[in-house]
Write an enzyme that holds these catalytic residues in place. Structure first.
Site, PDB file in Angstrom:
ATOM      1  CG  HIS A   1       1.079   5.599  -5.469  1.00 32.18           C
ATOM      2  ND1 HIS A   1       1.736   4.386  -5.382  1.00 32.18           N
ATOM      3  CD2 HIS A   1       1.393   6.102  -6.692  1.00 32.18           C
ATOM      4  CE1 HIS A   1       2.404   4.173  -6.506  1.00 32.18           C
ATOM      5  NE2 HIS A   1       2.212   5.197  -7.319  1.00 32.18           N
TER       6      HIS A   1
ATOM      7  CE  LYS B   1       0.783  -8.206 -11.629  1.00 36.98           C
ATOM      8  NZ  LYS B   1      -0.652  -8.307 -11.962  1.00 36.98           N
TER       9      LYS B   1
END
Lengths: 204, 295
Positions: free
Chosen positions: A36, A102
């Site tokens: 990221h 998740k």
């Protein structure tokens, strides 16, 4: 069950709602913490075409290498909330149609899903061996030397990858609903004065 | 003095221990998940999640592939006879760790915190983490726990009193901290989780005590009646939160609660909460001579 073939369109995504199951097939890219920061450090043209219309999978796999190349041995999702500060911008900059992860994400990502036509697909944490069965091919890998195996960006072909939509492009998050109700229960437990201990059959 | 350690067979035994821990869940943990699945309504999301988890456990065992790709931080508790070299045991554990990475039982999980470089073989500063104790037996016992980062990130530590929770320095205060911690964790730590609680100690020993609880078999009953009651009460209360498997909602939020205490200084009262994911990977090796048994 929505059977979705990647890459996805805006209309594909807008048709999805929280609580619906999907089966995903096509090419996706893994990316987690280091990825990221890297994706936002500059425009990474080498992966831009792969990400457009596709999904970023929050996953740090266990891999093995043979003469035939790389393969995925275990590949469940990692916790997504760590990417909350970055994900909205990654979705916007690279034209992602969503992420697989998740635990869900926060309000900034939820707003980005709505603005850019993307969704959050929840895979089951720890389902590593089972999910690896749906990874049919490792196409290539970026930043392996620099980031190491778990944090590299792996480009993989998946077939019938099952997930649940828990945040949609209509501003809904299942995680917010669950949190609100558990918060209410927690407040009750925190305020209830201690009752007399009672015998029960529940095993600790 | 002890007989010289058979290095090769000990290293192979540790490698097999790692393989079991990563790919073959303990019977009591699997049974707890099976029972929980039976408690969730048929066709509910919670039931589907737990059924898939059971399928994954069976497949991982059959293929000898990791149950979870996050093979976690490896922590070892070694108990050995007087005279056995600690350095030798630690070196062999490190060698077995490197081999386990090559065989894909473990992910290379040791990242240099200063440079960000992954060591590539799971070995690094305090990784794997090994603690040693001595006993009167001639055998070496090696306990291994693999704890994933997601569940470690939602583990927490409170310093009592905690005004925001109305938690004082007593077992009622401990109860409040655990409720708060599990509620904050939601599904992030891969619920349903196993909760190890350490009361007292300092910031290190309190968490150590919490993690030691996770080694207790699920059927183990606390020898202290007050803690036995608190374990039962928390198990019941936490499962009313409705967080459920993966945080999707449901009856099963925790699969076990175990509590232990350590002496504290008068000034400190810590409550340390070690959250373990459903993939509660802990295994024990007993190595005597060249014979190895596993539990």
């Amino acid at each position: 069950m929505h059977e979705l073939q990647l890459p996805l369109s805006d209309a594909d995504i807008r048709a999805l709602h929280v609580g619906e199951e999907v089966s995903l097939s096509g090419t996706i890219v893994t990316g987690r913490d280091a990825a990221h920061t890297w994706l936002l450090g500059a425009r990474r043209t080498e992966v831009a075409d792969l990400l457009r219309g596709s999904l970023l999978y929050h996953c740090g796999p266990v891999v093995s290498k043979s003469a035939a190349g790389w393969s995925f041995v275990a590949a469940g999702p990692t916790t997504s909330i760590r990417e909350e500060p970055y994900e909205a911008e990654v979705i916007k900059n690279y034209g992602l149609r969503g992420v697989i992860g998740k635990g869900g994400m926060g309000p900034k990502t939820l707003a980005a899903l709505q603005a850019h036509g993307a969704a959050y697909f929840h895979a089951i944490g720890g389902l590593a061996t089972l999910i690896a069965q749906s990874v049919h091919r490792v196409r290539q890998v970026f930043m392996l030397e620099e980031f190491g195996v778990p944090e590299a960006l792996w480009v993989i072909d998946v077939q019938d990858f099952r997930a649940l939509v828990t945040m949609d492009a209509h501003g809904h998050s299942w995680h917010d609903t669950i949190r609100e109700s558990s918060e209410g229960m927690a407040q009750q437990l925190l305020q209830t004065p201690r009752k007399k201990p009672q015998e029960n059959s529940v095993r600790p | 003095m002890t007989a010289p350690l058979q290095e090769k067979s000990f290293q192979q035994a540790v490698l097999h221990l790692i393989r079991l821990a990563s790919t073959d869940l303990s019977a009591d943990v699997e049974e707890a998940i099976r029972q929980a699945a039976g408690n969730e309504p048929v066709d509910s999301t919670g039931r589907k999640v737990l059924d898939l988890i059971l399928e994954n456990i069976a497949l991982a065992r059959k293929q000898a592939t990791p149950i979870c790709q996050d093979t976690g931080a490896c922590s070892y508790q070694v108990t050995l006879p007087m005279g056995q070299s600690l350095r030798q045991v630690e070196r062999l554990i490190q060698e077995a760790t490197r081999e386990a990475v090559k065989k894909s039982f473990l992910r290379p999980n040791a990242v240099d915190a200063i440079t960000g470089t992954n060591s590539g073989d799971n070995v690094g500063t305090l990784s794997p983490y090994v603690t040693f104790h001595e006993w009167d037996r001639a055998a070496i016992q090696v306990k291994l726990m693999l704890k994933g980062g997601g569940s470690e990130n939602v583990s927490s530590q409170y310093s009592l009193p905690q005004a925001s929770l109305g938690a004082g320095r007593d077992l009622e205060g401990v109860h409040k901290c655990v409720v708060d911690a599990v509620n904050r964790a939601q599904g992030q730590g891969c619920a349903p989780g196993f909760i190890g609680v350490g009361i007292g100690g300092d910031r290190v020993t309190g968490m150590l005590m919490a993690k030691k609880q996770l080694f207790r078999p699920l059927a183990d009953v606390n020898e202290l009646p007050v803690l036995r009651d608190l374990e039962a009460r928390l198990f019941r209360d936490l499962n009313t939160l409705g967080i459920g498997p993966m945080g999707f909602g449901g009856k099963t939020t925790v699969l076990g609660v175990k509590i232990g205490g350590a002496h504290r200084t008068p000034a400190s009262f810590f409550v340390s909460i070690a959250y373990m994911c459903w993939a509660d990977r802990r295994r024990t090796l007993l190595f005597s001579g060249e014979e190895a048994t596993y539990a």
